[in-house]
Design a protein around this motif. Structure first.
Motif, mmCIF file in Angstrom:
data_model
loop_
_atom_site.group_PDB
_atom_site.id
_atom_site.type_symbol
_atom_site.label_atom_id
_atom_site.label_comp_id
_atom_site.label_asym_id
_atom_site.label_seq_id
_atom_site.Cartn_x
_atom_site.Cartn_y
_atom_site.Cartn_z
ATOM 1 N N ASN A 67 -2.731 8.825 -10.953
ATOM 2 C CA ASN A 67 -1.402 8.369 -10.512
ATOM 3 C C ASN A 67 -0.353 8.889 -11.487
ATOM 4 O OD1 ASN A 67 -1.808 6.704 -12.699
ATOM 5 N ND2 ASN A 67 -1.747 4.799 -11.565
ATOM 6 N N ASN A 68 0.902 8.585 -11.231
ATOM 7 C CA ASN A 68 1.946 9.136 -12.092
ATOM 8 C C ASN A 68 1.938 8.505 -13.487
ATOM 9 O OD1 ASN A 68 4.163 10.734 -12.792
ATOM 10 N ND2 ASN A 68 5.605 9.151 -12.181
ATOM 11 N N ALA A 69 1.534 7.239 -13.571
ATOM 12 C CA ALA A 69 1.429 6.602 -14.885
ATOM 13 C C ALA A 69 0.432 7.398 -15.741
ATOM 14 C CB ALA A 69 0.981 5.151 -14.752
ATOM 15 N N ALA A 70 -0.676 7.793 -15.139
ATOM 16 C CA ALA A 70 -1.683 8.586 -15.840
ATOM 17 C C ALA A 70 -1.132 9.974 -16.180
ATOM 18 C CB ALA A 70 -2.946 8.711 -14.992
ATOM 19 N N GLU A 125 10.016 15.995 -17.759
ATOM 20 C CA GLU A 125 10.714 14.982 -16.948
ATOM 21 C C GLU A 125 9.728 14.189 -16.117
ATOM 22 O OE1 GLU A 125 14.288 16.139 -14.955
ATOM 23 O OE2 GLU A 125 14.428 14.227 -13.878
ATOM 24 N N ASP A 126 9.813 12.834 -16.261
ATOM 25 C CA ASP A 126 9.062 11.952 -15.363
ATOM 26 C C ASP A 126 9.991 11.685 -14.187
ATOM 27 O OD1 ASP A 126 7.763 9.988 -13.985
ATOM 28 O OD2 ASP A 126 7.985 8.443 -15.527
ATOM 29 N N LEU A 127 9.693 12.325 -13.080
ATOM 30 C CA LEU A 127 10.576 12.269 -11.922
ATOM 31 C C LEU A 127 10.315 11.029 -11.054
ATOM 32 C CD1 LEU A 127 12.846 13.877 -10.662
ATOM 33 C CD2 LEU A 127 11.167 15.318 -9.535
ATOM 34 N N PHE A 170 5.193 13.433 -11.148
ATOM 35 C CA PHE A 170 5.650 12.565 -10.043
ATOM 36 C C PHE A 170 4.463 11.981 -9.284
ATOM 37 C CE2 PHE A 170 5.030 15.893 -6.820
ATOM 38 C CZ PHE A 170 5.122 17.054 -7.599
ATOM 39 N N SER A 171 4.772 10.981 -8.424
ATOM 40 C CA SER A 171 3.724 10.260 -7.678
ATOM 41 C C SER A 171 3.359 10.970 -6.388
ATOM 42 C CB SER A 171 4.206 8.860 -7.312
ATOM 43 O OG SER A 171 4.283 8.032 -8.437
ATOM 44 N N GLY A 172 2.135 10.768 -5.930
ATOM 45 C CA GLY A 172 1.706 11.315 -4.644
ATOM 46 C C GLY A 172 2.025 10.391 -3.481
ATOM 47 N N ASP A 173 2.176 9.071 -3.775
ATOM 48 C CA ASP A 173 2.267 8.113 -2.669
ATOM 49 C C ASP A 173 3.623 7.435 -2.531
ATOM 50 O OD1 ASP A 173 1.946 6.725 -5.014
ATOM 51 O OD2 ASP A 173 0.399 5.373 -4.273
ATOM 52 N N LYS A 174 4.631 7.960 -3.216
ATOM 53 C CA LYS A 174 5.979 7.408 -2.980
ATOM 54 C C LYS A 174 6.654 8.260 -1.899
ATOM 55 C CE LYS A 174 6.551 5.181 -7.486
ATOM 56 N NZ LYS A 174 7.325 5.256 -8.746
ATOM 57 N N LEU A 175 7.786 8.879 -2.217
ATOM 58 C CA LEU A 175 8.508 9.628 -1.176
ATOM 59 C C LEU A 175 7.701 10.793 -0.604
ATOM 60 C CD1 LEU A 175 12.185 9.715 -2.494
ATOM 61 C CD2 LEU A 175 11.242 8.395 -0.601
ATOM 62 N N GLY A 191 0.791 -1.244 0.000
ATOM 63 C CA GLY A 191 0.000 0.000 0.000
ATOM 64 C C GLY A 191 0.813 1.279 0.000
ATOM 65 N N ARG A 192 2.104 1.190 -0.302
ATOM 66 C CA ARG A 192 2.977 2.372 -0.358
ATOM 67 C C ARG A 192 2.927 3.203 0.916
ATOM 68 N NH1 ARG A 192 2.939 4.379 -6.663
ATOM 69 N NH2 ARG A 192 4.044 2.538 -7.451
ATOM 70 N N SER A 193 2.341 4.409 0.889
ATOM 71 C CA SER A 193 2.513 5.311 2.038
ATOM 72 C C SER A 193 1.329 5.296 2.989
ATOM 73 C CB SER A 193 2.719 6.743 1.525
ATOM 74 O OG SER A 193 4.002 6.884 1.000
ATOM 75 N N SER A 204 4.133 -3.846 -14.685
ATOM 76 C CA SER A 204 4.047 -3.646 -16.141
ATOM 77 C C SER A 204 3.874 -2.202 -16.571
ATOM 78 C CB SER A 204 2.961 -4.527 -16.760
ATOM 79 O OG SER A 204 1.686 -4.072 -16.417
ATOM 80 N N PHE A 205 4.499 -1.266 -15.855
ATOM 81 C CA PHE A 205 4.579 0.105 -16.352
ATOM 82 C C PHE A 205 5.916 0.261 -17.048
ATOM 83 C CE2 PHE A 205 5.885 4.529 -16.115
ATOM 84 C CZ PHE A 205 4.751 5.221 -16.486
ATOM 85 N N ARG A 206 5.855 0.302 -18.382
ATOM 86 C CA ARG A 206 7.072 0.475 -19.162
ATOM 87 C C ARG A 206 6.929 1.741 -19.970
ATOM 88 N NH1 ARG A 206 8.567 -5.292 -21.860
ATOM 89 N NH2 ARG A 206 9.731 -6.071 -20.083
ATOM 90 N N LYS A 250 15.624 7.434 -13.436
ATOM 91 C CA LYS A 250 15.872 5.990 -13.480
ATOM 92 C C LYS A 250 15.271 5.262 -12.285
ATOM 93 C CE LYS A 250 20.277 6.111 -14.313
ATOM 94 N NZ LYS A 250 20.424 7.581 -14.321
ATOM 95 N N SER A 251 14.871 5.959 -11.259
ATOM 96 C CA SER A 251 14.171 5.387 -10.106
ATOM 97 C C SER A 251 14.777 4.107 -9.554
ATOM 98 C CB SER A 251 12.699 5.095 -10.431
ATOM 99 O OG SER A 251 11.994 6.285 -10.602
ATOM 100 N N ASN A 252 14.409 2.977 -10.180
ATOM 101 C CA ASN A 252 14.659 1.695 -9.528
ATOM 102 C C ASN A 252 15.923 0.980 -9.974
ATOM 103 O OD1 ASN A 252 13.841 1.140 -12.076
ATOM 104 N ND2 ASN A 252 12.059 -0.069 -11.515
HETATM 105 C C1 LIG Z 1 6.697 4.891 -9.914
HETATM 106 C C2 LIG Z 1 7.001 5.497 -11.224
HETATM 107 C C3 LIG Z 1 5.978 5.675 -12.175
HETATM 108 C C4 LIG Z 1 4.576 5.229 -11.916
HETATM 109 O O1 LIG Z 1 3.974 6.007 -10.913
HETATM 110 P P1 LIG Z 1 2.573 5.547 -10.262
HETATM 111 O O2 LIG Z 1 2.241 6.684 -9.342
HETATM 112 O O3 LIG Z 1 2.831 4.259 -9.590
HETATM 113 O O4 LIG Z 1 1.601 5.412 -11.380
HETATM 114 C C5 LIG Z 1 6.315 6.270 -13.362
HETATM 115 N N1 LIG Z 1 7.570 6.664 -13.644
HETATM 116 C C6 LIG Z 1 8.588 6.504 -12.750
HETATM 117 C C7 LIG Z 1 9.972 6.935 -13.138
HETATM 118 C C8 LIG Z 1 8.336 5.920 -11.503
HETATM 119 O O5 LIG Z 1 9.325 5.747 -10.630
#
Ligand SMILES: *Cc1c(COP(=O)(O)O)cnc(C)c1O
Length: 463
Positions: free
Chosen positions: A148-151, A253-255, A287-292, A92-94, A179-181, A223-225
């Motif tokens: 979400n950030n994918a959207a 930039e997708d942060l 960027f995402s709301g529920d990560k960092l 559930g992330r955060s 499967s977010f590529r 590059k995130s992960n």
């Molecule tokens: C996590 C992430 C996403 C997807 O974000 P969600 O909020 O899970 O949809 C997209 N791009 C990068 C670089 C990410 O780290």
């Protein structure tokens, strides 16, 4: 036992139902019947498949009880995260700050000014609530929030690059998991992917040579992960911005995680903050709301006003629209960032990430003291130093020091203990390391100590 004999010992459905009813008098008849039928049918298949060699009426009833108990338990439940992974996507992330929960409760239980302009007494926009506070914190000209950030990435590319080329480095064509590529999202957005450079090295001239009359924008993906080490070269956001200005192309930039606080002061690697990325001149940042950030699931898009305005007007925006509970939780979380100290102490994700090892060790000692009083002597409880992870695809190379409680008992193997805790109520998710079961204390809330003690006493017995 003969199969025929076993079949004959399955009680009639009505009898099973009546017995269930005496144990669960409040449960609706229909549900009792369903549980009785499912249990009987499962037993029949097991007999046919040869999985049972004997059967008693009592066993059928026990299974029916178990099936019913499962039906009575909500599918989505709270769990205790003792994995040490702070932003754990599977868990559930955060977890949200109290302030966010209160805001959600208030807005969800009653009517709200979601799309109502109170000053004018007429229709308003749901986007204003978050935009004000995001602009205040990040210094962005404009902001938009989506599901979400994918959207956010999908909507941004679809708005700014439909049918046109997006230039991106081969070193940044990432898969986030689930499967977010990036390449797949780009195709679905209707943009044309124009890969440049190589896996390990991309130069500014690679981008420049790819620019043509059909280029819509330059894209940078955090590059995130994963990390590029060794013989590598990547182009900085700043250099891309200069190139974009020269050819009049926006730079996006997708942060990924997106963070407002510089976490290097907690010994973590440098992650560019949203403020820094915007200050470097990037036109649109997602960027995402529920990560960092530590808020609810959301995608935040910030940047130049005219671009954000175009993105907001895209009809697809309606399909990835943010809901009112998320807006409430996100706004309350963001407001905590007005005072960094407050953000670090009240937003659980930030609090756990910034927890010094000695504090984690203190938590381990407190829990051990409680467990020692309650559990039988044969159960050994050791505190060890270990490393945890930030998670959520952020800071893949960072292993901040943590402390864990190792639970060792002659009655259970580590695997068996792991399974028993995972199937308890509430489920406790720990970690197995070197064939030892451990609870990483970084991600455990102190208010969870008593329920952990109760669950363990249930499984391992009491002193
Ligand atoms: C996590 C992430 C996403 C997807 O974000 P969600 O909020 O899970 O949809 C997209 N791009 C990068 C670089 C990410 O780290």
């Amino acid at each position: 036992m003969e199969k025929q004999v076993m079949f004959a010992s399955i009680p009639p459905i009505n009898e099973l139902k009546e017995r269930l009813s005496s144990c669960f008098p409040q449960v609706p008849e229909k549900l009792l019947l369903l549980a009785a039928r499912e249990a009987a049918s499962q037993i029949r298949s097991e007999i046919l498949e040869g999985k049972r060699i004997s059967l008693s009426k009592e066993e059928v009833f026990e299974l029916a009880q178990k099936v019913l108990q499962e039906k009575l338990t909500p599918s989505l439940r709270r769990v205790i995260n003792a994995t040490g992974v702070v932003v754990h996507t599977n868990l559930g992330r955060s977890p949200l700050a109290k302030e966010a929960l209160e805001a959600i409760q208030e807005v969800a239980a009653y009517y709200s000014n979601l799309e109502y302009d109170l000053a004018e007494g007429k229709r308003g926009s749901r986007y204003v609530h978050i935009e004000k506070i995001v602009r205040e914190i990040t210094g962005a000209e404009a902001a938009l929030v989506v599901n979400n950030n994918a959207a956010a990435v999908l909507l941004t590319l679809n708005t700014l690059a439909l049918g046109k080329e997006v230039i991106v480095s081969r070193g940044e064509l990432v898969e986030i998991g689930g499967s977010f590529r990036i390449p797949d999202v780009m195709v679905r957005s209707g943009a044309i992917l124009r890969e440049v450079g190589t896996t390990n090295r991309t130069h500014l001239r690679d981008y420049e040579e790819a620019i043509n009359e059909n280029t819509a924008l330059l894209l940078k993906v955090h590059k995130s992960n994963y990390a590029l080490l060794g013989f590598t070269k990547e182009v900085s956001g700043k250099e891309l911005v200069e190139l974009g200005r020269k050819y009049n192309l926006p730079v996006v930039e997708d942060l990924g995680s997106g963070c407002f606080v510089d976490l290097t002061k907690f010994g973590l690697p440098k992650e560019p903050t949203v403020q820094e990325v915007l200050a470097s001149g990037i036109d649109v940042v997602t960027f995402s709301g529920d990560k960092l950030l530590g808020g609810p699931q959301a995608g935040i898009i910030v940047g130049r006003k005219e671009l954000i305005e175009q993105i907001r007007k895209n009809p697809l925006n309606r399909a990835v629209r943010i809901d009112k509970m998320t807006i409430a939780g996100l706004e309350a979380t963001l407001r905590l960032y007005r005072d960094e100290k407050e953000a670090l102490s009240k937003i659980p994700t930030l609090y756990f990430i910034s927890l010094p090892p000695e504090e984690i060790k203190k938590k381990a000692k407190q829990l051990r003291r409680r467990l020692r009083k309650k559990l039988p002597k044969e159960v050994s409880l050791k505190i060890i130093q270990t490393t945890s992870r930030v998670g959520g695809g952020a800071m893949p190379l960072s292993n901040p020091i943590s402390y864990a409680l190792v639970i060792d008992t002659p009655k259970f193997t580590a695997a068996k203990l792991e399974r028993a805790l995972r199937n308890s109520s509430p489920p406790i998710i720990g970690r197995i390391e070197n064939e030892r079961f451990l609870l990483d204390m970084r991600t455990v809330f102190p208010e969870e100590f008593s329920v952990i003690t109760e669950v363990l006493a249930n499984i391992l017995g009491e002193a």
